[in-house]
Design a protein around this motif. Structure first.
Motif, short mmCIF file in Angstrom:
data_model
loop_
_atom_site.label_atom_id
_atom_site.label_comp_id
_atom_site.label_asym_id
_atom_site.label_seq_id
_atom_site.Cartn_x
_atom_site.Cartn_y
_atom_site.Cartn_z
N GLU A 154 4.54 7.63 -3.71
CA GLU A 154 5.41 7.09 -2.64
C GLU A 154 6.63 6.40 -3.21
N LEU A 155 6.36 5.59 -4.22
CA LEU A 155 7.41 4.72 -4.73
C LEU A 155 8.55 5.53 -5.34
N PHE A 156 8.18 6.62 -6.02
CA PHE A 156 9.22 7.34 -6.74
C PHE A 156 9.82 8.48 -5.96
N THR A 157 9.36 8.72 -4.77
CA THR A 157 9.99 9.77 -3.97
C THR A 157 10.64 9.21 -2.72
N THR A 158 9.81 8.67 -1.83
CA THR A 158 10.40 8.19 -0.58
C THR A 158 11.18 6.90 -0.78
N PHE A 159 10.67 6.04 -1.61
CA PHE A 159 11.26 4.71 -1.75
C PHE A 159 11.97 4.55 -3.07
N LEU A 160 12.63 5.63 -3.52
CA LEU A 160 13.27 5.55 -4.83
C LEU A 160 14.45 4.58 -4.79
N LEU A 161 15.24 4.69 -3.75
CA LEU A 161 16.43 3.83 -3.69
C LEU A 161 16.08 2.35 -3.67
N PRO A 162 15.18 1.90 -2.81
CA PRO A 162 14.84 0.48 -2.87
C PRO A 162 14.29 0.08 -4.24
N LEU A 181 -2.80 -3.68 7.92
CA LEU A 181 -2.33 -2.71 8.90
C LEU A 181 -2.07 -1.36 8.27
N SER A 182 -1.62 -1.38 7.01
CA SER A 182 -1.40 -0.09 6.36
C SER A 182 -2.72 0.66 6.21
N ARG A 183 -3.78 -0.07 5.87
CA ARG A 183 -5.09 0.55 5.76
C ARG A 183 -5.56 1.07 7.10
N HIS A 184 -5.23 0.27 8.15
CA HIS A 184 -5.69 0.68 9.49
C HIS A 184 -4.97 1.93 9.95
N LEU A 185 -3.65 2.00 9.70
CA LEU A 185 -2.88 3.13 10.21
C LEU A 185 -2.95 4.33 9.29
N GLY A 186 -3.51 4.18 8.11
CA GLY A 186 -3.63 5.31 7.19
C GLY A 186 -2.31 5.71 6.58
N ASN A 187 -1.47 4.75 6.32
CA ASN A 187 -0.14 5.05 5.81
C ASN A 187 0.11 4.14 4.62
N LEU A 188 0.85 4.62 3.65
CA LEU A 188 1.06 3.77 2.49
C LEU A 188 2.35 2.94 2.57
N ASP A 189 3.09 3.06 3.67
CA ASP A 189 4.38 2.35 3.74
C ASP A 189 4.20 0.84 3.65
N GLY A 190 3.17 0.34 4.26
CA GLY A 190 2.95 -1.10 4.25
C GLY A 190 2.72 -1.61 2.84
N GLN A 191 1.98 -0.85 2.07
CA GLN A 191 1.66 -1.33 0.72
C GLN A 191 2.88 -1.26 -0.18
N VAL A 192 3.69 -0.24 0.01
CA VAL A 192 4.91 -0.19 -0.79
C VAL A 192 5.79 -1.39 -0.43
N PHE A 193 5.79 -1.74 0.81
CA PHE A 193 6.57 -2.89 1.21
C PHE A 193 6.05 -4.16 0.57
N VAL A 194 4.74 -4.28 0.50
CA VAL A 194 4.15 -5.43 -0.19
C VAL A 194 4.62 -5.49 -1.62
N PHE A 195 4.70 -4.33 -2.22
CA PHE A 195 5.20 -4.22 -3.59
C PHE A 195 6.56 -4.89 -3.71
N PHE A 196 7.42 -4.53 -2.78
CA PHE A 196 8.76 -5.09 -2.85
C PHE A 196 8.78 -6.57 -2.54
N VAL A 197 7.93 -6.99 -1.63
CA VAL A 197 7.85 -8.43 -1.33
C VAL A 197 7.46 -9.20 -2.57
N MET A 198 6.52 -8.66 -3.30
CA MET A 198 6.11 -9.35 -4.53
C MET A 198 7.26 -9.44 -5.51
#
Lengths: 167, 664, 100
Positions: free
Chosen positions: A136-144, C49-66
């Motif tokens: 995910e990180l290196f494809t969809t979210f590469l820019l951020p 919520l990311s676990r609940h919705l089955g999507n990894l977007d939430g976790q990537v966002f956590v990454f950036f928050v950290m």
């Protein structure tokens, strides 16, 4: 079983959070915060996100808290027994209570979307969480990702310049 | 040639622009004077050519409108910059440009050495342009432009010696009184336009169109109101009761200004306006009566004041007001062409009188200056016996005085006599006619008296100051005396084109010339005329003889009192001190106006300044500023610089907003 | 996920405790630590919520928050050191040069 585990970890987390807020000695607050972070890492593991747990421990408990402890010790902050450490406690508690209330009401009254995303717990266990996050990180979210690296650079330079005695 | 009628006001406009913009750089007086004089003289040539062409046409064809450019076409209002040529405007342009050219020539000599020489000529040309617009305008708007323009130029020229406070005050007085009259003119214009438009859907301010629609106007009623408003405008411009006090004060301006503006042209604008709108005025018998009465009253009122004045120009000023009264008397009794005829002859002899007095004042100034004396050069009590030193001035002056007194054979006799006869014999005012005639006759007697008093005090007898001053007196240069001679000649012969029929020698060319202009008015008048005119020749000859006798009586009294330096005037004053004081002080009219109008206006102005402007306007502005400052004083505590304050406000805001949405 | 509400409530509680701490404490570093607590509570919400919705977007966002939290920590602590060099105290009530 899992629920019991969850409740125990929650209690520990909440108690240590309260300790963070109420300890007079900043070192004690820091140590309590580290404990809270470990609890959160446990939560992440329970939520099938082991990579996030590892990163949480590494970055938060490992880097940020160490930094904070260093700073407390560097500045040699004495705990002054006579001066009060807090003000407006009651009002603060009130605000906190209302925040909690609002959020709780939102949580219980809202309807959450159905859990029909592509990833289920099995897939994560099968494919490896790290790999999935990486993809995910290196494809969809590469820019951020790239921008974040610049952000870190700025932070480094900023920190160095701010703390210097002579620029 | 008619197509070039626009050149007539155009030449003076060009002269104004050249002299006004570049005059300061052209230091040569001769060039500036030549530009000014040639400008108006070219207009005179064009006017002569137009006159010749018009004489060649038959009477019904003598009417022409030239649209220079379409100007305002807005809704129902249609006003073009257009000029109207008919016998009446021909007479007026000849008078204005002819007398104007002579006065321009005169001014080259009179204003010699004045600082601001170019300014004088540019204003004089601007005045001529405005006056020509006034008389040539084919609709009321163009006439009004000229009307206002001459008022403005009158202000500029009266206040020519702007360093003197009295000149500035006189200029302001003239302008303000003119404005009061202008307001009347505008009201009349609006009423007429509105009435014709809303009742008959004829929306026009064009004279010829109004003339065609005039049969729709009622007799009396709204027409009386409109014409009275117009008449108020005429009283302001032509210095009648009640708006006449500015004219004597206007003598503060240079003498050529007095000659041109306040004798020959601007003050005749009111007369011209009534003549132009004769077909409207005749429909309001009440207004006609008021015009006649005001005219007669002004004539005698001003004549009485003129008998006691000592300043040579003041006497002539009051004489002008009085003669204008005669012209209004003529207009008021329906003798429109007689009024215009008197306007023309008056222009000749009054201009000659003013210019002659200018010549005298010029010589007196020079003589007094050389003896380093500071006596008033305009006071007749300092003059005497000047006829030997200034022969040409004396002859022209004397001839004009005979004309104004109404001695047969000279121009003034024919015009004034015609007016008095019409005042007596007109079919409109019944027995009031006798009072009008009587007032006019007495005023004529006074006129003869004070004019000859002036001549005797100035030119006859012995010089009243010391002999050394007298040695310096000399005749004025040619540039001054030529206009005097021309005007004097016209003052003698100018009347022969208007000889009354009853004398049987020459037909009355003037009246025939103006017949087509006034025949509609005569038609309307005939519908309510009563007890037809006493058309008996015997009565006319009798009254003519009577007016000659009256004039001779006036001259005789003047001669007996002033021809030799007797003590008769002083004894008369001693016998009637209060009467003399009242007459000398102009019957205290100025003081009355001060009390009634000027002081209340000043008080109101003070109130508006101290009360309104300072308290209300400044109060509001300052108040707004104080309110802003007050509020900012409260709000600046929001930026405290303390972190916790910011944190508190943020948290509080979040809780409130969330709470609102949660519990909605 | 059947425990979703539980996670969200825990997160809310941690967030509120963090808020109370920010508003109440006077020591600048302790305030900073409470801010970190708030951020972590939000991270928990994201992951749950990311676990609940089955999507990894939430976790990537956590990454950036950290990541942002780390950068913020560095700069913020440097700021506090600079301030301590000036005033010998890190009590936020002493930061009042701009006070009216």
């Amino acid at each position: 079983m899992e629920t019991l585990f969850f409740v125990i970890v929650s209690l520990v987390a909440i108690v240590s959070a309260i300790l963070v807020v109420t300890c007079r000695n900043p070192i004690n607050s820091a140590l309590s915060l580290i404990l809270t972070f470990f609890c959160l890492a446990t939560y992440y593991v329970m939520l099938d996100a082991p990579f996030m747990a590892a990163v949480q421990v590494m970055i938060y408990a490992g880097a940020i808290m160490v930094l904070i402890v260093f700073t407390i010790m560097l500045l040699n902050i004495r705990v002054n027994a006579s001066k009060s450490q807090t003000h407006k406690v009651l009002l603060g508690l009130l605000i906190g209570f209302f925040t909690l209330l609002n959020t709780a009401v939102i949580v219980f009254k809202s309807r959450v979307a159905l859990p029909n995303g592509p990833l289920t717990g099995d897939i994560i266990k099968q494919q490896g969480h790290t790999e999935l996050i990486g993809r995910e990180l290196f494809t969809t979210f590469l820019l951020p990702f790239e921008i974040t690296s610049i952000l870190l650079l700025v932070a480094i330079i900023g920190a160095v310049i701010l703390a210097k005695k002579k620029i | 040639m008619f197509d070039y009628v626009w050149l007539i006001p155009f030449f003076p406009l060009v002269g104004f622009l050249i002299n006004g913009l570049f005059g300061k750089k052209i230091k040569n007086e001769a060039v500036i004077g030549a530009i000014g004089t040639l400008a108006i003289f070219s207009s005179f040539i064009v006017s002569c050519l137009i006159l010749v062409e018009m004489v060649g046409l038959s009477p019904e064809k003598r009417i022409f409108e030239k649209v220079v450019f379409p100007w305002i076409h807005s809704g129902n209002l249609k006003a073009d910059m257009a000029f109207l040529l008919d016998p009446l405007s021909c007479v007026m342009i000849m008078v204005v440009t002819g007398v104007g050219s002579l006065i321009h020539l005169y001014s080259i000599g009179y204003m010699h050495g004045e600082e601001g020489f170019y300014r004088f000529f540019s204003y004089l040309n601007l005045f001529c342009m405005s006056m020509l617009l006034l008389v040539l305008g084919s609709n009321m708007l163009v006439m009004f432009i000229g009307w206002e323009g001459v008022g403005l130029c009158s202000y500029l020229l009266i206040g020519y010696y702007f360093h003197k406070k009295s000149a500035g005050d006189a200029a302001k007085k003239a302008f303000v009184m003119n404005r009061v009259g202008d307001f009347g003119f505008l009201l009349g214009l609006f009423i007429l336009y509105w009435w014709l438009g809303s009742n008959h859907n004829i929306w026009t301010i064009n004279f010829m169109e109004i003339k065609e629609a005039s049969h729709l106007l009622p007799y009396g009623g709204v027409v009386t109101v409109a014409t009275l408003c117009f008449f108020v405008g005429a009283t302001g411009k032509s210095a009648q009761i009640p708006l006449f006090t500015w004219l004597p004060d206007a003598m503060e301006g240079p003498t050529p200004v007095s000659a041109l503006i306040h004798a020959a042209t601007m003050v005749t604008a009111g007369i011209y306006m009534i003549a132009r709108m004769s077909f409207v005025f005749i429909k309001a018998p009440e207004t006609m009566l008021i015009v006649a009465v005001v005219g007669a009253a002004t004539a005698i009122f001003a004549a009485t004041i003129g008998t006691a004045q000592n300043d040579i120009k003041r006497v002539l000023a009051y004489s002008t007001v009085s003669q204008l009264g005669f012209m209004f008397l003529a207009m008021g009794v329906g003798a429109f062409s007689a009024g215009i005829f008197h306007l023309m002859t008056h222009a000749f002899f009054k201009a000659c009188l003013f210019l002659g007095s200018g010549s005298v004042i010029h010589a007196m100034h020079y003589a007094l200056h050389h003896e380093h004396l500071h006596d008033d050069a305009q006071d007749m009590r300092n003059m005497g016996g000047l006829r030997k030193a200034m022969p040409i001035t004396f002859i022209t002056f004397f001839v004009s005085t005979i004309a104004i007194a109404g001695i047969p054979g000279f121009s003034g006799f024919f015009s004034k006599d015609e007016i008095l006869w019409q005042a007596f014999a007109n079919p409109y005012h019944g027995s009031v006619n006798y009072i009008l005639w009587g007032t006019g006759a007495v005023a004529a007697c006074f006129t003869a008296f004070y004019m000859f008093r002036l001549v005797f005090m100035t030119f006859f007898g012995d010089f009243r100051l010391n002999a050394k001053v007298k040695e310096h007196l000399h005749e004025s240069p040619l540039v001054i005396t030529i206009p005097l001679m021309v005007l004097g000649f016209l003052a003698v012969v100018g009347g022969y084109i208007g000889m009354p029929k009853v004398m049987g020698m020459l037909p009355n060319y003037f009246e025939h010339w103006l017949d087509p202009v006034f025949e509609l008015a005569n038609e309307y008048g005939a519908t309510y005329a009563h007890s037809g005119a006493h058309n008996s020749h015997a009565l006319e000859w009798g009254l003519m003889g009577g007016s000659v006798v009256i004039a001779l009586i006036g001259i005789g009294i003047a001669a007996s009192m002033y021809l030799k330096n007797t003590g008769a005037p002083a004894k008369f004053v001693a016998a009637f001190p209060t009467l003399h004081r009242a007459v000398y002080n102009k019957w205290y009219i100025d003081e009355l106006y001060d009390y009634l109008f000027v002081n209340p206006c000043k008080a109101f102005g003070q109130f508006l300044w101290k009360g309104f402007d300072v308290l209300v306007v400044d109060g509001v502005v300052n108040g707004v500023a104080s309110v802003v400052m007050g509020f900012s004083g409260i709000f600046r505590y929001m930026q405290s610089g303390l972190i916790h304050n910011y944190a508190w406000s943020m948290a509080f805001g979040v809780v409130v907003m969330l709470g609102y949405y949660v519990f909605k | 996920m059947e425990n979703l509400n539980g996670y969200l409530i825990i997160s809310a509680i941690l967030f509120s405790i963090g808020t109370v701490g920010v508003l109440t404490r006077k020591n600048a570093i302790v305030i900073f630590m409470c801010v970190e607590l708030m951020l972590n509570a939000v991270n928990l919400t994201f992951v749950a919520l990311s676990r609940h919705l089955g999507n990894l977007d939430g976790q990537v966002f956590v990454f950036f928050v950290m990541t942002v939290a780390a950068a913020e920590a560095a700069v913020g602590l440097a700021l506090m050191i600079a301030f301590y060099n000036n005033k010998e105290s890190i009590d936020v009530d002493d930061i009042n040069l701009m006070k009216w």
